[in-house]
Design a protein around this motif. Sequence first.
Motif, PDB file in Angstrom:
ATOM      1  N   ARG A  51      -8.725   7.274 -15.754  1.00  0.00           N
ATOM      2  CA  ARG A  51      -9.950   7.149 -14.956  1.00  0.00           C
ATOM      3  C   ARG A  51      -9.832   5.920 -14.056  1.00  0.00           C
ATOM      4  NH1 ARG A  51     -14.713   6.689 -19.134  1.00  0.00           N
ATOM      5  NH2 ARG A  51     -13.492   8.370 -20.078  1.00  0.00           N
ATOM      6  N   GLU A  52     -10.607   5.911 -12.961  1.00  0.00           N
ATOM      7  CA  GLU A  52     -10.512   4.802 -12.009  1.00  0.00           C
ATOM      8  C   GLU A  52     -11.151   3.538 -12.570  1.00  0.00           C
ATOM      9  OE1 GLU A  52     -11.479   3.650  -7.324  1.00  0.00           O
ATOM     10  OE2 GLU A  52     -12.061   5.604  -8.120  1.00  0.00           O
ATOM     11  N   ASP A  53     -10.527   2.408 -12.276  1.00  0.00           N
ATOM     12  CA  ASP A  53     -11.071   1.099 -12.641  1.00  0.00           C
ATOM     13  C   ASP A  53     -11.956   0.618 -11.497  1.00  0.00           C
ATOM     14  OD1 ASP A  53     -11.642  -1.412 -13.535  1.00  0.00           O
ATOM     15  OD2 ASP A  53      -9.582  -1.930 -14.075  1.00  0.00           O
ATOM     16  N   GLU A  58     -11.734  -2.119  -3.821  1.00  0.00           N
ATOM     17  CA  GLU A  58     -12.004  -2.957  -2.660  1.00  0.00           C
ATOM     18  C   GLU A  58     -12.582  -2.106  -1.529  1.00  0.00           C
ATOM     19  OE1 GLU A  58      -8.726  -5.343  -1.395  1.00  0.00           O
ATOM     20  OE2 GLU A  58      -7.939  -5.567  -3.427  1.00  0.00           O
ATOM     21  N   ARG A  59     -13.351  -2.757  -0.655  1.00  0.00           N
ATOM     22  CA  ARG A  59     -13.924  -2.094   0.517  1.00  0.00           C
ATOM     23  C   ARG A  59     -13.147  -2.506   1.760  1.00  0.00           C
ATOM     24  NH1 ARG A  59     -16.771   1.989  -1.688  1.00  0.00           N
ATOM     25  NH2 ARG A  59     -18.088   1.219  -3.400  1.00  0.00           N
ATOM     26  N   GLY A  60     -13.381  -1.799   2.850  1.00  0.00           N
ATOM     27  CA  GLY A  60     -12.741  -2.146   4.111  1.00  0.00           C
ATOM     28  C   GLY A  60     -11.386  -1.483   4.260  1.00  0.00           C
ATOM     29  N   ARG A  74      -4.312   1.161  10.312  1.00  0.00           N
ATOM     30  CA  ARG A  74      -5.126   0.633   9.220  1.00  0.00           C
ATOM     31  C   ARG A  74      -5.225   1.700   8.134  1.00  0.00           C
ATOM     32  NH1 ARG A  74      -7.897  -1.445  13.811  1.00  0.00           N
ATOM     33  NH2 ARG A  74      -7.916  -3.732  13.834  1.00  0.00           N
ATOM     34  N   ARG A  75      -5.296   1.246   6.888  1.00  0.00           N
ATOM     35  CA  ARG A  75      -5.419   2.177   5.772  1.00  0.00           C
ATOM     36  C   ARG A  75      -6.272   1.540   4.690  1.00  0.00           C
ATOM     37  NH1 ARG A  75       0.264   3.678   4.088  1.00  0.00           N
ATOM     38  NH2 ARG A  75      -0.932   5.095   2.777  1.00  0.00           N
ATOM     39  N   ARG A  76      -6.727   2.380   3.778  1.00  0.00           N
ATOM     40  CA  ARG A  76      -7.568   1.887   2.704  1.00  0.00           C
ATOM     41  C   ARG A  76      -6.759   1.058   1.712  1.00  0.00           C
ATOM     42  NH1 ARG A  76     -10.524   7.656   1.351  1.00  0.00           N
ATOM     43  NH2 ARG A  76     -11.625   7.916   3.347  1.00  0.00           N
ATOM     44  N   PRO A  77      -7.397   0.085   1.060  1.00  0.00           N
ATOM     45  CA  PRO A  77      -6.676  -0.711   0.054  1.00  0.00           C
ATOM     46  C   PRO A  77      -6.336   0.146  -1.157  1.00  0.00           C
ATOM     47  CG  PRO A  77      -9.013  -1.249   0.054  1.00  0.00           C
ATOM     48  CD  PRO A  77      -8.791  -0.358   1.241  1.00  0.00           C
ATOM     49  N   PRO A  78      -5.381  -0.301  -1.989  1.00  0.00           N
ATOM     50  CA  PRO A  78      -5.018   0.483  -3.181  1.00  0.00           C
ATOM     51  C   PRO A  78      -6.217   0.664  -4.111  1.00  0.00           C
ATOM     52  CG  PRO A  78      -3.410  -1.253  -2.757  1.00  0.00           C
ATOM     53  CD  PRO A  78      -4.566  -1.516  -1.849  1.00  0.00           C
ATOM     54  N   ARG A  79      -6.236   1.800  -4.791  1.00  0.00           N
ATOM     55  CA  ARG A  79      -7.237   2.059  -5.825  1.00  0.00           C
ATOM     56  C   ARG A  79      -6.527   2.057  -7.172  1.00  0.00           C
ATOM     57  NH1 ARG A  79     -10.493   7.255  -3.753  1.00  0.00           N
ATOM     58  NH2 ARG A  79     -11.588   6.922  -5.737  1.00  0.00           N
ATOM     59  N   PRO A 166      -2.005   0.672  -9.529  1.00  0.00           N
ATOM     60  CA  PRO A 166      -2.446   0.819  -8.135  1.00  0.00           C
ATOM     61  C   PRO A 166      -1.868   2.089  -7.509  1.00  0.00           C
ATOM     62  CG  PRO A 166      -0.681  -0.789  -8.268  1.00  0.00           C
ATOM     63  CD  PRO A 166      -0.975  -0.375  -9.686  1.00  0.00           C
ATOM     64  N   VAL A 167      -2.715   2.800  -6.793  1.00  0.00           N
ATOM     65  CA  VAL A 167      -2.313   4.013  -6.083  1.00  0.00           C
ATOM     66  C   VAL A 167      -2.642   3.814  -4.612  1.00  0.00           C
ATOM     67  CG1 VAL A 167      -2.617   6.505  -5.858  1.00  0.00           C
ATOM     68  CG2 VAL A 167      -2.714   5.440  -8.120  1.00  0.00           C
ATOM     69  N   THR A 168      -1.657   3.961  -3.739  1.00  0.00           N
ATOM     70  CA  THR A 168      -1.832   3.670  -2.307  1.00  0.00           C
ATOM     71  C   THR A 168      -1.975   4.925  -1.456  1.00  0.00           C
ATOM     72  OG1 THR A 168       0.567   3.592  -2.008  1.00  0.00           O
ATOM     73  CG2 THR A 168      -0.546   1.520  -2.513  1.00  0.00           C
TER      74      THR A 168
END
Length: 260
Positions: A51-53, A58-60, A74-79, A166-168
């Motif tokens: 499950r996601e932590d 992060e936002r932005g 530009r890309r989303r930060p790692p989740r 982390p998943v990018t």
Amino acid sequence: MIHEVDEVLRALFRTDVLEGAQIAVVFDAPTREWAAKVNAPTINLYLYDIREDMRLRERGLHNEYDARGVVVARRRPPRFFKLSYLITAWTKRPEDEHRLLSSLLACLLRHESLPSERLTGALADIGVAVPMTVALPPPEDRSFADVWSALGGELKPSLDLVVSVPVTESPVYPVGPPVTDEGLRLGFTDHDPQGPPAGSTARERTPAGAELPIYGRQPGRPDPAAREPGTGEPGAGTSPGAERRRQAGIGRRISEERRG
């Protein structure tokens, strides 16, 4: 990502805990049927939850740069996703199982994240720490007894290991060309506060010979600094500051010049 974490944990336990001992490290579900087939000392790392932590989200957007240091995308930060492992030891004697669990716990407590020198593949390419926690209380919506019940086995001493991976994988958003000083240029020049006649637009000749419009007053709108006809008094809505500027014969206007 998951299989890479599996390999890091397997290598970590074999090197720092087992030290060449003939003990298998597997990732099977410890069901009753599987337990009946175990005939050699075994360490089982069963991945029972993903499950996601949300604490690490992060936002932005993150910038991507080229060799010149210019932003090209530009890309989303790692989740980060939590991989929860149920770690158990299987031997013929409970004392040996407890000894193994003690060694595993001591090994994991020496690291707050997966050792960076052991990371491979995508985990190593990201260059981000992979945090982990061990033996924390389970969340309110889950208990270890429920996990064992779902497996159909008997409750057994275990360690709960949670690795935040982390998943990018995310959309990439290209950006436009960088802004330069070529194009539109704004400046201020003195002008007659009376402005152009109603319905017309003031224009200015540039050094290149082109005539460009001058902005600062809506065409056709009366100048609030103008005097009422026949009275010599300032018009309605005229501020003292505008009247003083009118009497001084000084005003400001914004002009534009397009450079070729």
